[in-house]
Design an enzyme around this catalytic site. Structure first.
Site, PDB file in Angstrom:
ATOM      1  N   SER A 256       0.833  -1.197   0.000  1.00 14.87           N
ATOM      2  CA  SER A 256       0.000   0.000   0.000  1.00 14.87           C
ATOM      3  C   SER A 256       0.866   1.246   0.000  1.00 14.87           C
ATOM      4  O   SER A 256       2.086   1.176  -0.023  1.00 14.87           O
ATOM      5  CB  SER A 256      -0.921   0.005   1.221  1.00 14.87           C
ATOM      6  OG  SER A 256      -0.149   0.204   2.394  1.00 14.87           O
ATOM      7  N   LYS A 257       0.211   2.366   0.032  1.00 17.87           N
ATOM      8  CA  LYS A 257       0.873   3.672  -0.023  1.00 17.87           C
ATOM      9  C   LYS A 257       2.113   3.804   0.871  1.00 17.87           C
ATOM     10  O   LYS A 257       3.151   4.288   0.451  1.00 17.87           O
ATOM     11  CB  LYS A 257      -0.110   4.773   0.380  1.00 17.87           C
ATOM     12  CG  LYS A 257      -1.018   5.209  -0.729  1.00 17.87           C
ATOM     13  CD  LYS A 257      -0.215   5.921  -1.813  1.00 17.87           C
ATOM     14  CE  LYS A 257      -1.120   6.623  -2.804  1.00 17.87           C
ATOM     15  NZ  LYS A 257      -2.352   5.916  -3.081  1.00 17.87           N
TER      16      LYS A 257
END
Length: 487
Positions: A256-257
RNA sequence: GGCCCUAUGGUCAAGCGGUCAAGACGCCGCCCUCUCAAGGCGGAAUCAGGAGUUCGAUUCUCCUUAGGGUCACCA
């Protein structure tokens, strides 16, 4: 015996950027189709009107085009199974849902969101019912249904799951998986706004579009039995399922980010080449028979094989991506390199073929990302203050004293140099080592330091002098000589 | 928590009953060398644990443990 044409589809929802996970899925879908002479379809899944992001579809098109995943059918190129945008297919789903109701495989549910929420809260994590729904509306008496319909009560259509028995499906990578039907929730098929849910639209569209291989991330593994129930209820052939292992971040959690740049375009801005990204993600969760590592997209199309897909999740390693990228940069021919690197190259280099070629040779083996270029070549246009201690280097046997001697002797030679070219610089300087009684390393070290002000440069003294240019080089060398004299 | 999946070095991974357990990234060393790279050569580093099956388990079965996924009118 003839086999139907293999058809895979990439079905993203236009909700933002192109994550490497999405791209990997698209790539594998493409490769499965191409490796078997099949077709690759793009379908946009925009059934969630609330999550649409402007421009997201263009990002999808751009990404696919840049990496070379050409789709045979899709919203932009058309095809015999259109439309390829689900919101434009809105009318096709409802009749299928109603057919299911008629045949006893689905029912209308009038429960309010509030009630469902309470149900979930009450059951907590214990989960008294599959999915938290108590199937309240599953057996409403007909007159009650009519009454609610007449009152225009908002409702959804739910799938009526068998309460007993079990469902088994076969996945091309995970094998046979069986789940008790009592675990399957009566999932919503048609939302109260008339739009189908993802799961329902998927089954309908995949069937209508003659998709033969459903390829997706393994997070869908647990909802697959529900798909099978749907296919069976309709009497349709179940497609071949190919679930892909997840891609994780360095901490072992789903990528994820916070793991850095996980969007395709982020990686591009950071100086990665599309072909390197493709190559890297192709090898995430897939291994060719011969263990080769460098693959063009064409080679992947030829060699890809579903049996090489692994079951265990893999961590996305940016270090390895760097290596792939460096390999692709090295393989670029000079003109291609200049083309890709143009925006990172200093103006003082561009336009002069000799300088361009030199810079390409210097940079190619030294960078793993194009964005490293400005920093590497900054010395050409300006020199920073540097400590005199840089002149001292043990390995080159350079000392303040030897540096002084070398600069004093070489500056006049360079000043009288008629032609400031690489070869003349090289030949002239090399000829000075012997008379100076120095090894080339010892002689050239102070030259490079004084000309660049840097302990490390891409290329040696000769390349630095050439790129910096005659006038500026002599100015820098003279400055170095004076500082050494005062020390 | 229920259900499902997974388990070879730090990471990607080959292996599919008998191997000194490949290869790659990264790391370390040497060589090459006008610095640094690149390149060449070499090195350290892995079968989660426990039972079984078998003449023989990294490989097959079961349990444990650990990770992950999933349980929405999101996809």
């Amino acid at each position: 015996m003839t086999h139907p044409v293999v058809r895979t589809r990439f079905a993203p929802s236009p909700t933002g950027l192109m994550h490497v996970g999405n791209l990997r899925t698209a790539l594998f879908e493409y490769l499965i189709a191409r490796s078997m002479g099949g077709q690759f379809i793009l379908r946009i899944e925009d059934t969630d009107q609330g999550r649409l992001v402007e421009g997201a579809i263009d990002i999808i098109y751009n990404t696919l085009r840049q990496v070379g995943l050409r789709h045979d059918e899709g919203p932009d190129v058309g095809g015999p199974y259109g439309p390829y945008v689900q919101s434009e297919r809105r009318h096709v789903y409802k009749p299928y849902a109603e057919q299911l109701i008629r045949e006893g495989h689905a029912y209308r549910c009038f429960c309010s969101r509030e009630r469902l929420e309470q149900l979930r809260e009450r059951s907590g994590t214990e989960g008294g019912f599959a999915g938290g729904y108590d199937r309240h509306c599953r057996n409403l008496p007909p007159h009650e249904i009519d009454r609610l319909l007449e009152a225009q009560t908002p409702h959804v259509i739910r799938q009526k799951m068998p309460l007993t028995g079990s469902t088994t499906f076969v996945d091309a990578v995970y094998g046979s998986i069986t789940v008790e039907n009592s675990e399957l929730e009566d999932q919503v098929l048609l939302k109260s706004d008339g739009f189908p849910t993802y799961n329902f639209a998927n089954v309908i569209d995949d069937h209508l579009m003659a998709i033969t291989h459903v390829v997706r991330g393994s997070e869908y593994l647990s909802s697959t039995p529900k798909y099978n129930q749907l296919y069976e209820a309709f009497g349709w052939d179940v497609p071949v399922y190919v679930h892909l292992p997840l891609i994780l971040g360095a901490d072992g959690k789903k990528l994820s980010k916070r793991h850095g740049s996980t969007g395709y375009h982020d990686l591009i801005t950071e100086g990665y080449l599309p072909e390197a990204i493709v190559n890297a993600i192709a090898l995430l969760g897939w291994c060719p028979k011969d263990n080769r590592e460098l693959f063009s997209l064409e080679e992947l199309c030829r060699d890809f094989d579903v049996t090489g897909i692994s079951k265990s999740p893999s961590v996305f390693d940016y270090g390895k991506l760097d290596w792939f990228n460096a390999a692709y940069i090295k393989a670029l021919d000079p003109s291609a390199f200049i083309e890709r690197a143009r925006s990172f190259l200093p103006a003082s280099v561009l336009g002069d073929e000799q300088r361009e070629l030199l810079v390409v040779d210097m940079l190619k083996p030294r960078i793993s990302r194009l964005t490293e270029i400005p920093e590497r070549l900054r010395f050409i246009d300006r020199i920073e203050d540097y400590p005199l201690s840089l002149f001292e280097n043990k390995k080159s046997k350079s000392t303040l004293e030897s540096a002084r001697v070398a600069l004093n002797a070489l500056i006049p030679v360079l000043e009288s140099l008629s032609e400031w070219s690489r070869s003349s610089l090289h030949d002239t300087l090399m000829a000075q080592a012997e008379p100076l009684g120095m090894k080339t390393g010892q002689m050239l070290w102070p030259l490079r330091i004084a000309a660049s002000g840097l302990e490390v440069t891409p290329g040696g003294a000769i390349e630095v002098l050439f790129l910096v240019g005659r006038a500026e080089s002599l100015r820098r060398l003279e400055s170095g000589r004076q500082r050494l004299a005062q020390a």
